[in-house]
Design an enzyme around this catalytic site. Structure first.
Site, PDB file in Angstrom:
ATOM      1  N   ARG A   1      -6.785   4.848  17.305  1.00 14.49           N
ATOM      2  CA  ARG A   1      -5.717   3.711  17.003  1.00 14.49           C
ATOM      3  C   ARG A   1      -6.464   2.080  18.078  1.00 14.49           C
ATOM      4  NH1 ARG A   1      -0.766   5.644  14.912  1.00 14.49           N
ATOM      5  NH2 ARG A   1      -0.908   8.344  15.683  1.00 14.49           N
TER       6      ARG A   1
ATOM      7  N   ARG B   1      -5.779   4.392   9.123  1.00  9.33           N
ATOM      8  CA  ARG B   1      -6.646   5.362  10.021  1.00  9.33           C
ATOM      9  C   ARG B   1      -7.042   6.113   8.625  1.00  9.33           C
ATOM     10  NH1 ARG B   1      -5.553   8.983  14.282  1.00  9.33           N
ATOM     11  NH2 ARG B   1      -3.297   8.754  13.956  1.00  9.33           N
TER      12      ARG B   1
ATOM     13  N   GLY C   1       0.587  -1.670   0.201  1.00 10.11           N
ATOM     14  CA  GLY C   1      -0.077   0.223  -0.007  1.00 10.11           C
ATOM     15  C   GLY C   1       0.864   1.186   0.441  1.00 10.11           C
TER      16      GLY C   1
ATOM     17  N   ASP D   1       2.332  -8.430  -0.670  1.00  9.63           N
ATOM     18  CA  ASP D   1       0.639  -8.619  -0.195  1.00  9.63           C
ATOM     19  C   ASP D   1      -0.149  -9.098  -0.091  1.00  9.63           C
ATOM     20  OD1 ASP D   1      -0.560  -4.882   0.109  1.00  9.63           O
ATOM     21  OD2 ASP D   1      -2.277  -6.275   0.071  1.00  9.63           O
TER      22      ASP D   1
ATOM     23  N   HIS E   1       3.465   5.531  20.493  1.00 11.62           N
ATOM     24  CA  HIS E   1       3.031   5.918  18.818  1.00 11.62           C
ATOM     25  C   HIS E   1       1.763   6.761  19.411  1.00 11.62           C
ATOM     26  CE1 HIS E   1       3.778   7.657  15.425  1.00 11.62           C
ATOM     27  NE2 HIS E   1       2.960   6.718  14.324  1.00 11.62           N
TER      28      HIS E   1
ATOM     29  N   GLY F   1       4.346   0.623   2.165  1.00  8.54           N
ATOM     30  CA  GLY F   1       5.304   0.038   1.955  1.00  8.54           C
ATOM     31  C   GLY F   1       5.189   0.540   0.248  1.00  8.54           C
TER      32      GLY F   1
ATOM     33  N   ASN G   1       0.031   0.370  12.662  1.00 11.87           N
ATOM     34  CA  ASN G   1      -0.497   1.391  14.152  1.00 11.87           C
ATOM     35  C   ASN G   1      -1.696   0.101  14.540  1.00 11.87           C
ATOM     36  OD1 ASN G   1       0.906   3.443  13.982  1.00 11.87           O
ATOM     37  ND2 ASN G   1       0.195   4.036  12.543  1.00 11.87           N
TER      38      ASN G   1
HETATM   39  N1  APR Z   1      -1.563  -9.801   4.715  1.00  9.78           N
HETATM   40  C1  APR Z   1      -0.572  -8.935   3.063  1.00  9.78           C
HETATM   41  N2  APR Z   1      -1.212  -7.702   3.472  1.00  9.78           N
HETATM   42  C2  APR Z   1      -2.143  -7.100   3.561  1.00  9.78           C
HETATM   43  C3  APR Z   1      -3.162  -7.997   4.979  1.00  9.78           C
HETATM   44  C4  APR Z   1      -2.746  -9.186   4.978  1.00  9.78           C
HETATM   45  N3  APR Z   1      -3.044  -9.784   5.590  1.00  9.78           N
HETATM   46  N4  APR Z   1      -4.248  -7.348   4.810  1.00  9.78           N
HETATM   47  C5  APR Z   1      -3.684  -6.027   4.572  1.00  9.78           C
HETATM   48  N5  APR Z   1      -2.555  -5.908   4.268  1.00  9.78           N
HETATM   49  C6  APR Z   1      -2.511  -5.294   2.437  1.00  9.78           C
HETATM   50  C7  APR Z   1      -3.282  -4.123   2.222  1.00  9.78           C
HETATM   51  O1  APR Z   1      -3.946  -5.209   1.094  1.00  9.78           O
HETATM   52  C8  APR Z   1      -2.776  -2.675   1.604  1.00  9.78           C
HETATM   53  O2  APR Z   1      -1.966  -2.943   0.298  1.00  9.78           O
HETATM   54  O3  APR Z   1      -1.890  -3.861   3.720  1.00  9.78           O
HETATM   55  C9  APR Z   1      -1.611  -2.615   2.676  1.00  9.78           C
HETATM   56  C10 APR Z   1      -1.741  -1.379   3.591  1.00  9.78           C
HETATM   57  O4  APR Z   1      -1.690  -0.281   2.722  1.00  9.78           O
HETATM   58  P1  APR Z   1      -2.517   0.940   2.839  1.00  9.78           P
HETATM   59  O5  APR Z   1      -3.842   0.640   3.416  1.00  9.78           O
HETATM   60  O6  APR Z   1      -2.372   1.984   1.580  1.00  9.78           O
HETATM   61  O7  APR Z   1      -1.871   1.726   4.101  1.00  9.78           O
HETATM   62  P2  APR Z   1      -0.736   2.123   4.691  1.00  9.78           P
HETATM   63  O8  APR Z   1      -1.555   3.800   4.579  1.00  9.78           O
HETATM   64  O9  APR Z   1       0.715   1.970   3.782  1.00  9.78           O
HETATM   65  O10 APR Z   1      -1.087   2.144   5.770  1.00  9.78           O
HETATM   66  C11 APR Z   1      -0.191   0.434   6.644  1.00  9.78           C
HETATM   67  O11 APR Z   1       1.459   2.180   8.264  1.00  9.78           O
HETATM   68  O12 APR Z   1       2.010   3.400   9.026  1.00  9.78           O
HETATM   69  C12 APR Z   1       0.699   2.395   9.309  1.00  9.78           C
HETATM   70  O13 APR Z   1      -1.484   3.524  10.363  1.00  9.78           O
HETATM   71  C13 APR Z   1      -0.838   2.775   9.373  1.00  9.78           C
HETATM   72  O14 APR Z   1      -0.472   0.766   9.776  1.00  9.78           O
HETATM   73  C14 APR Z   1      -0.808   1.510   8.687  1.00  9.78           C
HETATM   74  C15 APR Z   1       0.430   0.632   7.699  1.00  9.78           C
END
Ligand code: APR
Length: 317
Positions: free
Chosen positions: A94, A82, A11, A33, A181, A14, A126
């Site tokens: 959180r 979030r 995401g 992912d 945090h 990442g 988080n």
């Molecule tokens: N296995 C692998 N990937 C997963 C899983 C899983 N079980 N569940 C969710 N994901 C992936 C989602 O498909 C998505 O691509 O995790 C990714 C999260 O990306 P975003 O929704 O864009 O979130 P992001 O802004 O990257 O934040 C991720 O970091 O800073 C913290 O609070 C934030 O907890 C959050 C994390």
């Protein structure tokens, strides 16, 4: 042999982390992912920038944890960030995220550990301090190899706000933020300076306190503006930690680590100054805090403990 870094979650955080890992040419990268096609697409897009940006490393996108085997460092960003619920229009706190992301991070950790039993895991998901507990609990790794990214980001925000207020270069702002945090994190004005000049000689107390407050709410400010959580600064903070480990730089970076008596806390992940090198957490630096600072850290530690308790793990004997 080239180093290998796995980034779990392709995401925002990442993929931005992968971007900076690649541009700094730190290691071969595996992006994993749960969504089919997403990590493959991000990896292909990023790899296609290599001829332009002039980095040379292997970037793989996958849904299969076998591809993560023998990673040196793993960054866990997978989870639910979030984000405004499209139905209710509300943001989860959180704390509300703790159970959802425990169920994401726990099974991921099992997979990672199976394929990379000697890796160093950096946690970003988080609620950060609680997710560190999940990774440590499930992995069984020693504390040296489970490190949370929090203080690096919180310190970066604090420094940014100070530089903006004073109209000076961020390069000359030196500071540290301890604690969990969350909103009770502990920026330390007594340890904040601009090229060695104490911050209180440069700024009135009310301005300083406003910056401290803004730092504490720094994540929320961005969520309020964008409707989702931040990713540039979280990714750059994560990559700074990975770089210190891969290059054995031994940088001193505030990180969430499992304390065993330091600062008076036991069996709790909380942000403290850490030396990060090739073996992961190489040293916890115990600062000489005054009563006021320690009291603030106690408040933060209690807040962390209350979230960690939601996980339902038995306290270590
Ligand atoms: N296995 C692998 N990937 C997963 C899983 C899983 N079980 N569940 C969710 N994901 C992936 C989602 O498909 C998505 O691509 O995790 C990714 C999260 O990306 P975003 O929704 O864009 O979130 P992001 O802004 O990257 O934040 C991720 O970091 O800073 C913290 O609070 C934030 O907890 C959050 C994390």
């Amino acid at each position: 042999m080239r180093k290998k870094v796995t980034v779990v979650g392709a995401g925002a955080v990442g993929s931005t982390s992968a971007h900076w890992l690649a541009s700094k040419e730190l290691a071969d990268i595996v992006l994993v992912d749960v969504v089919q096609g997403l990590p493959q697409g991000v990896a292909l897009d990023l790899a296609s920038a290599a001829p332009v940006e002039d980095f040379d490393l292997k970037i793989v996108g996958t849904n299969n944890y076998e591809d993560t085997a023998d990673s040196d460092v793993i960054l866990i960003t997978a989870g639910v960030p979030r984000r405004k619920d499209p139905v209710t229009g509300k943001f989860p706190s959180r704390d509300e995220l703790v159970k959802i992301n425990q169920d994401v991070v726990g099974p991921i950790t099992e997979q990672l550990v199976k394929h990379s039993p000697n890796s160093i895991i950096i946690v970003v998901t988080n609620p950060l301090d609680a997710m560190c507990h999940v990774v440590k609990h499930i992995s069984g790794f020693p504390r040296e190899r489970v490190i949370g990214q929090a203080g690096a980001l919180d310190t970066a925000r604090y420094k940014t706000f100070i530089a903006m207020e004073l109209g000076v270069s961020v390069e000359d702002v030196h500071a540290i933020v301890l604690g969990g945090h969350g909103d009770e994190m502990v920026p330390l004005p007594r340890h904040t300076s601009v090229s060695g000049i104490p911050i209180r000689e440069l700024m009135p107390e009310d301005k300083l306190q406003a910056i401290i407050e803004r730092t504490r709410k720094g994540g929320g400010e961005i969520v309020g503006l964008m409707g989702r959580s931040a990713y540039y600064a979280p990714a750059s903070a994560s990559v700074a930690m990975i770089e210190s480990i891969l290059k054995d730089k031994k940088r001193v970076i505030a990180s969430a680590v499992y304390l065993q008596g330091e600062y008076g806390y036991n069996d709790l992940f909380i942000g403290v100054p850490c030396v990060l090198g090739s073996t992961g957490l190489e040293k916890v630096i115990v600062m000489d805090l005054n009563d006021e600072e320690k009291a603030m850290l106690d408040v933060s530690a209690r807040a962390v403990r209350s979230v960690v308790d939601v996980l339902g793990y038995a306290k270590p004997a």
